[in-house]
Structure formats: structure tokens, C-alpha cells
Motif scaffolding. Structure first.
Motif, PDB file in Angstrom:
ATOM      1  N   ASP A 223      -8.647   8.119  -5.470  1.00 30.69           N
ATOM      2  CA  ASP A 223      -9.780   7.882  -4.577  1.00 30.69           C
ATOM      3  C   ASP A 223      -9.266   7.029  -3.429  1.00 30.69           C
ATOM      4  N   LEU A 224      -9.000   7.654  -2.306  1.00 29.49           N
ATOM      5  CA  LEU A 224      -8.345   6.973  -1.197  1.00 29.49           C
ATOM      6  C   LEU A 224      -9.214   5.873  -0.598  1.00 29.49           C
ATOM      7  N   ARG A 225     -10.535   6.060  -0.597  1.00 24.98           N
ATOM      8  CA  ARG A 225     -11.408   5.018  -0.045  1.00 24.98           C
ATOM      9  C   ARG A 225     -11.264   3.722  -0.829  1.00 24.98           C
ATOM     10  N   TYR A 226     -11.170   3.826  -2.144  1.00 24.06           N
ATOM     11  CA  TYR A 226     -11.020   2.625  -2.970  1.00 24.06           C
ATOM     12  C   TYR A 226      -9.723   1.903  -2.624  1.00 24.06           C
ATOM     13  N   TRP A 227      -8.639   2.652  -2.454  1.00 24.93           N
ATOM     14  CA  TRP A 227      -7.356   2.017  -2.145  1.00 24.93           C
ATOM     15  C   TRP A 227      -7.322   1.477  -0.720  1.00 24.93           C
ATOM     16  N   PHE A 228      -8.040   2.143   0.183  1.00 25.36           N
ATOM     17  CA  PHE A 228      -8.176   1.578   1.525  1.00 25.36           C
ATOM     18  C   PHE A 228      -8.899   0.242   1.458  1.00 25.36           C
ATOM     19  N   GLN A 229      -9.898   0.148   0.572  1.00 25.59           N
ATOM     20  CA  GLN A 229     -10.623  -1.110   0.456  1.00 25.59           C
ATOM     21  C   GLN A 229      -9.741  -2.197  -0.162  1.00 25.59           C
ATOM     22  N   CYS A 230      -8.911  -1.833  -1.134  1.00 24.78           N
ATOM     23  CA  CYS A 230      -7.956  -2.796  -1.696  1.00 24.78           C
ATOM     24  C   CYS A 230      -7.033  -3.318  -0.603  1.00 24.78           C
ATOM     25  N   TYR A 231      -6.545  -2.399   0.239  1.00 20.82           N
ATOM     26  CA  TYR A 231      -5.667  -2.789   1.348  1.00 20.82           C
ATOM     27  C   TYR A 231      -6.398  -3.732   2.300  1.00 20.82           C
ATOM     28  N   ALA A 232      -7.607  -3.337   2.718  1.00 15.83           N
ATOM     29  CA  ALA A 232      -8.356  -4.145   3.681  1.00 15.83           C
ATOM     30  C   ALA A 232      -8.713  -5.514   3.102  1.00 15.83           C
TER      31      ALA A 232
ATOM     32  N   PHE B 263      -1.019  12.901  -2.647  1.00 18.47           N
ATOM     33  CA  PHE B 263       0.020  12.569  -1.670  1.00 18.47           C
ATOM     34  C   PHE B 263       1.356  13.196  -2.062  1.00 18.47           C
ATOM     35  N   GLY B 264       2.113  13.531  -1.023  1.00 17.28           N
ATOM     36  CA  GLY B 264       3.496  13.937  -1.203  1.00 17.28           C
ATOM     37  C   GLY B 264       4.352  13.180  -0.216  1.00 17.28           C
TER      38      GLY B 264
ATOM     39  N   PHE C 159       0.842  -1.199   0.000  1.00 13.69           N
ATOM     40  CA  PHE C 159       0.000   0.000   0.000  1.00 13.69           C
ATOM     41  C   PHE C 159       0.880   1.253   0.000  1.00 13.69           C
ATOM     42  N   ALA C 160       1.904   1.261   0.844  1.00 14.90           N
ATOM     43  CA  ALA C 160       2.806   2.419   0.914  1.00 14.90           C
ATOM     44  C   ALA C 160       3.535   2.607  -0.407  1.00 14.90           C
ATOM     45  N   GLN C 161       3.894   1.503  -1.047  1.00 15.00           N
ATOM     46  CA  GLN C 161       4.551   1.580  -2.349  1.00 15.00           C
ATOM     47  C   GLN C 161       3.628   2.241  -3.372  1.00 15.00           C
ATOM     48  N   ARG C 162       2.350   1.884  -3.340  1.00 15.46           N
ATOM     49  CA  ARG C 162       1.383   2.495  -4.251  1.00 15.46           C
ATOM     50  C   ARG C 162       1.259   4.002  -3.972  1.00 15.46           C
ATOM     51  N   LEU C 163       1.193   4.384  -2.710  1.00 12.26           N
ATOM     52  CA  LEU C 163       1.085   5.808  -2.376  1.00 12.26           C
ATOM     53  C   LEU C 163       2.324   6.570  -2.827  1.00 12.26           C
TER      54      LEU C 163
ATOM     55  N   GLU D   3       4.184   5.826  -5.373  1.00 10.08           N
ATOM     56  CA  GLU D   3       4.059   5.961  -6.830  1.00 10.08           C
ATOM     57  C   GLU D   3       3.124   7.107  -7.187  1.00 10.08           C
ATOM     58  N   PHE D   4       1.996   7.215  -6.455  1.00  7.36           N
ATOM     59  CA  PHE D   4       1.059   8.312  -6.711  1.00  7.36           C
ATOM     60  C   PHE D   4       1.698   9.662  -6.377  1.00  7.36           C
ATOM     61  N   ALA D   5       2.465   9.689  -5.288  1.00  9.11           N
ATOM     62  CA  ALA D   5       3.115  10.930  -4.879  1.00  9.11           C
ATOM     63  C   ALA D   5       4.129  11.385  -5.937  1.00  9.11           C
ATOM     64  N   ASN D   6       4.929  10.458  -6.434  1.00  7.70           N
ATOM     65  CA  ASN D   6       5.940  10.799  -7.442  1.00  7.70           C
ATOM     66  C   ASN D   6       5.306  11.243  -8.755  1.00  7.70           C
TER      67      ASN D   6
END
Length: 508
Positions: free
Chosen positions: A172-181, A499-500, A157-161, A163-166
Motif C-alpha cells: 500500500d504505497l499511500r501508507y509508506w508515503f505517510q511513513c516517509y512524510a 515495484f521493480g 524509503f528507497a531501501q524499503r522499496l 526490499e519490496f521489489a526483490n
């Protein structure tokens, strides 16, 4: 004559329907005009997707006890929790919950797995028996052994964030939270990730089916007699994979019956839920049946991702809407990090030494609990008095957590405000009252059995995000206009965040 008899019968039925409410012992209980005669009023309000707001307005207008159907009453009273939901209570779940279950088979061909469920069981004694079979597996003591599973998913999950930051991409953070969960649930249940975080996609369309499942249950439960027919029609139209609950059941069964998954679950360094379920079934197949194994896996898949994703989203929504609170939490996280007391993957034990983090989570779940409809129960055969009103046997009563959590009598005049500091008070009595009425995971013996999974995931992930990333809010991630949809669970429909990467040297 043959025509007039059915006509007269129909007119008589309509007349009874119109007149009965006027002679009801609860006719003095206020509420919307149409709700006195028909559940269609409630159906429409639920279909609109904002009943948590409607329910609050009803109590603001009509008082602590209000009708929302001919035999449905929402209660906002200090005594309601103990009377309706307290341990030993004989208030059974209403027929609304029957639409969340697989209906009884019409033919032998329809019989099959997936009939046992803790959530929708209307039998108090059967629920107690079945819950006892699962209790130890879902205890926090047992779940902390699964922290490495959550850590593995948090790393991806942190790796994905990052990538988004770079890339400077808003997500849509809720969707990615659901992927994580979802992937954490896959690890805990089967010792194998589903792959949501890897693919960044809705694997097998199961997220969409879960959303449809909740909408179906919320609406059809109001007219449960339609459930057997509608369930079959929906699944017939959907084809081989099925629809809603049936689709999710097949998704869970495919993984449960996969030989590679079974082998991984049994040979994993940490005993997965599936391995525990299979061992219990092998030891005592009459008490812990195959249906218990299926029910445990199905429950994790159907309810283990959406609820955690919503709660995580709520935490970050309120932090982004309240920069001072975000700054305080960042200070707490950075201080522990600088002292070497916060692991790369924060441990659950470390997070329990973070009072402001705990206060933030409690406050976010107070203002945005998962369930947004009244938790309906049926008054037992002797009747019951609640808030000074006597309810006859068979009456449906319920408490809406969204109403309870914003009641000034329990949480003060600023009950609508996000203020984590309220949980850090030294006033023992005030804290006792708040804790008594803080029920984001349900109440009493029907409290969500998977709540510890959610709290474990949240406790570990939040400080890692706060430590490693800067969050840049959008119009849909902060403020009072956060778009949500209430289909029993109140989920955000758009939670766009950028994200940054934080300057790690500044945290030292």
C-alpha cells in the motif's frame, strides 16, 4: 395546563423551523429538498465519505450557486475567490471549524496546552497575528536548509522499496508515503525521526488517531454545539491517552518535552523547528509563548504527513493511469541523470529545472486536491453579492476546491482529464486564469502554512522513484475506480503497487 405549554412551545419551534426557509431572502437558491430545512442532509452526505463528488453533481444540476444546508451555500463563480477569500476579506471562518479545536475548559483541571491553532481560528485579527509568528520558519527559503533531513528519510524509503521489489511484494504505497512524510516531519520538527520507516508500523497508533480526528471534525463541525460534550465523552471513553486531537496533542507533547529530543534539536547541525521555536520563546516569551511552540509542533504532527502522503499518491495514481505521461516524465528524469544533472538525492534546485515534473505535480494536485468539503466562511455584517446573488450577513458560503479545479471555464473542456501539458502552454492569459484558480493548499490568507514542506518532499522524492524503480499498477492504483474516502481530506483507502528495479545502464 403544565403539559400543554411545553407541547405548544415545541410545536411553535417546529413550525418556525418549517416556515422560516419559505420567507428567507435566499429561498430562490436551488438545492436538495431536505437541505432547505436541515443540516442532517449534509451530515449524511459527509458521513458517506464522497462529498467531493456530491458537491460537483449539485453544481451540475442546480448551477453555480447551490444550497447544501438551511444556511449553507456552495459557490462556483469566477469572482468567489477574491470576494470570499481574497487578502483583506472580512469573511471569517464558520463555526464548522470550532470542532477542530480543544473546547473551552469547564473546570480549572481541564485547562492546559493545545488551545492555539492557525487552522481553526475564527478570529481574523488573531489569526493574522499568530500566523506572522510562524511565517519565516515555514518559508521555502528556510526549508531548503532541511533537504539533508528529507534525503536521510528518502534513503530509508528507497531501501524499503528495493526490499519490496526483490521480494516481489505488493504494498500500500499511500501508507509508506505517510511513513516517509512522518519521519521527515520528525526530522524537521525535532531533528529526530519518529521511526515509521524503520519499523514499518503505525508508531503509537498516531496515524489511526489522525484519521479519526479528521472524521470527527468533519462531522461534528456541522453541529458544533455538540462538540464540547462529544469531545469530553470521546476522551473519557478512550482513557489516559485520549482520543483524536487530544491523543495527537499528547503524542506531540511527549516528544517536545523529552530531554533527549530537546538536546538533539538544539545541538543538531541544522536548527530544527523546535530549536527555532524555543529560541523565539526565550527571546520574547510574551509574543511567542509556550502555546506557540506547542501549536507549531502539533500542527506539523497532525497535518504534516497525511497531506503529503495523499499528494504523492495522487501523482503516482495519475501517472500509472496515464502511461504516456509516465513515459515522458521518465524521459525527462533519465535525460538529466545521463547528463549528470540529477544528484543521487535530487536537490530541490535541480527539480525546479524539470518542467514536466512541475506540470505533473500541478496537474495531480488539480485533479486530487487535499480538501474535499466547502471551505466555509461567514458573510460579514454588510452582506455581500456573489455571482449576482446577495447574501445577507451571517450566511455561510464556501468554495469546494474539487469543484473549482474541474471547472471548464478555468481549465478547458478537458478539465476532467489528466493532462500535464496544459501547464506548459505558451498562452499567457490561459496560464494566468489557471494559476488564479489552482488552489490545492487553500486560498488567500488562510493558505496552508506548511505547503512548502509538502512541495519540498514531493519535488525531491518523485524523480528518485521514477529514476530507480519500475512501478506495476494494480486495479486499485490506476483507472477511474481509485477508492478514496473524504473526511475533509480525500485519502485513498487502497493504493496497492508492485515495484521493480530499473536497469540503470539503460538510463545512461
Amino acid at each position: 395546563m403544565s403539559f400543554s405549554l411545553p407541547l405548544l412551545g415545541g410545536l411553535a419551534a417546529v413550525l418556525v423551523l418549517l416556515v422560516r426557509p419559505l420567507f428567507s431572502p435566499l429561498r430562490s437558491v436551488p438545492g436538495p429538498f431536505l437541505a432547505r430545512w436541515t443540516d442532517a442532509w449534509y451530515l449524511y452526505k459527509v458521513w458517506r465519505g464522497d462529498f467531493e463528488k456530491t458537491n460537483r453533481r449539485l453544481h451540475e444540476v442546480y448551477g453555480p450557486i447551490v444550497r447544501y444546508g438551511p444556511n449553507r451555500y456552495s459557490v462556483s463563480d469566477a469572482t468567489a475567490i477574491d470576494i470570499i477569500y481574497g487578502h483583506g476579506s472580512q469573511f471569517a471562518k464558520s463555526s464548522w471549524y470550532s470542532a477542530w479545536a480543544k473546547p473551552p475548559p469547564w473546570t480549572a483541571r481541564e485547562a492546559g496546552a493545545g488551545t492555539l491553532s492557525l487552522f481553526n481560528d475564527q478570529s481574523i485579527s488573531r489569526h493574522v497575528h499568530n500566523r506572522r509568528q510562524f511565517q519565516s520558519t515555514y518559508s521555502m527559503t528556510s526549508l531548503v536548509s532541511y533537504e539533508p533531513y528529507a534525503d536521510e528519510c528518502a534513503d530509508i524509503f528507497a531501501q524499503r522499496l528495493e526490499e519490496f521489489a526483490n521480494a516481489g511484494t505488493a504494498v500500500d504505497l499511500r501508507y509508506w508515503f505517510q511513513c516517509y512524510a512522518f519521519d521527515v516531519i520528525g526530522m524537521i520538527t525535532y531533528a529526530k525521526r519518529f521511526g515509521f520507516l524503520d519499523a514499518g508500523e503505525d508508531i503509537g497508533g498516531v496515524i489511526r488517531q489522525i484519521e479519526d480526528f479528521f472524521l470527527y471534525g468533519a462531522l461534528v463541525g456541522i453541529y458544533p454545539s455538540l462538540h464540547p460534550l462529544l469531545y469530553r465523552l470521546k476522551n473519557l471513553m478512550a482513557g489516559e491517552k485520549g482520543y483524536g486531537r487530544n491523543y495527537i496533542l499528547k503524542f506531540a507533547l511527549e516528544r517536545l518535552n523529552d530531554e533527549q529530543t530537546q538536546a538533539k534539536a538544539q545541538n543538531s547541525e541544522r536548527e530544527s523547528f523546535l530549536a527555532k521555536f524555543m529560541a523565539k520563546n526565550a527571546k520574547d516569551p510574551e509574543t511567542f509563548t509556550n502555546e506557540h511552540t506547542i501549536a507549531g509542533c502539533l500542527s506539523n504532527v497532525s497535518a504534516g504527513s497525511d497531506t503529503t502522503a495523499i499528494s504523492l499518491s495522487a501523482v503516482f495514481h495519475f501517472l500509472l493511469s496515464n502511461p504516456d505521461c509516465l513515459g515522458k516524465l521518465q524521459d525527462e528524469v533519465d535525460s538529466l541523470h545521463a547528463q549528470g544533472q540529477l544528484s543521487r538525492n535530487p536537490t530541490f534546485k535541480e527539480t525546479q529545472q524539470m518542467p514536466y515534473l512541475q506540470a505533473v505535480m500541478k496537474e495531480a494536485l488539480r485533479l486530487h486536491p487535499i480538501a474535499g468539503l466547502p471551505l466555509e466562511r461567514v458573510v460579514p455584517e454588510k452582506g455581500s453579492t456573489i455571482g449576482g446573488v446577495y447574501f445577507p450577513p451571517g450566511t455561510v458560503v464556501g468554495l469546494n476546491i474539487w469543484v473549482e479545479h474541474r471547472n471548464p471555464a478555468f481549465f478547458g473542456d478537458d478539465a476532467d482529464c489528466f493532462r500535464p501539458e496544459r501547464w506548459l502552454t505558451t498562452d499567457a492569459e490561459k496560464l494566468r486564469v489557471m494559476n488564479r484558480h489552482w488552489v490545492p493548499f487553500g486560498i488567500g490568507s488562510r493558505t496552508c502554512i506548511g505547503r512548502h514542506i509538502s512541495m519540498l518532499e514531493m519535488s525531491k522524492l518523485i524523480p528518485r522513484i521514477i529514476r530507480d524503480f519500475d512501478l506495476h499498477p494494480s486495479a486499485t492504483s490506476s483507472g477511474d475506480t481509485w477508492p478514496v474516502l473524504n473526511t475533509f481530506i480525500v485519502r485513498p483507502t487502497d493504493f496497492t503497487v508492485k515495484f521493480g528495479l530499473r536497469d540503470k545502464s539503460a538510463q545512461a
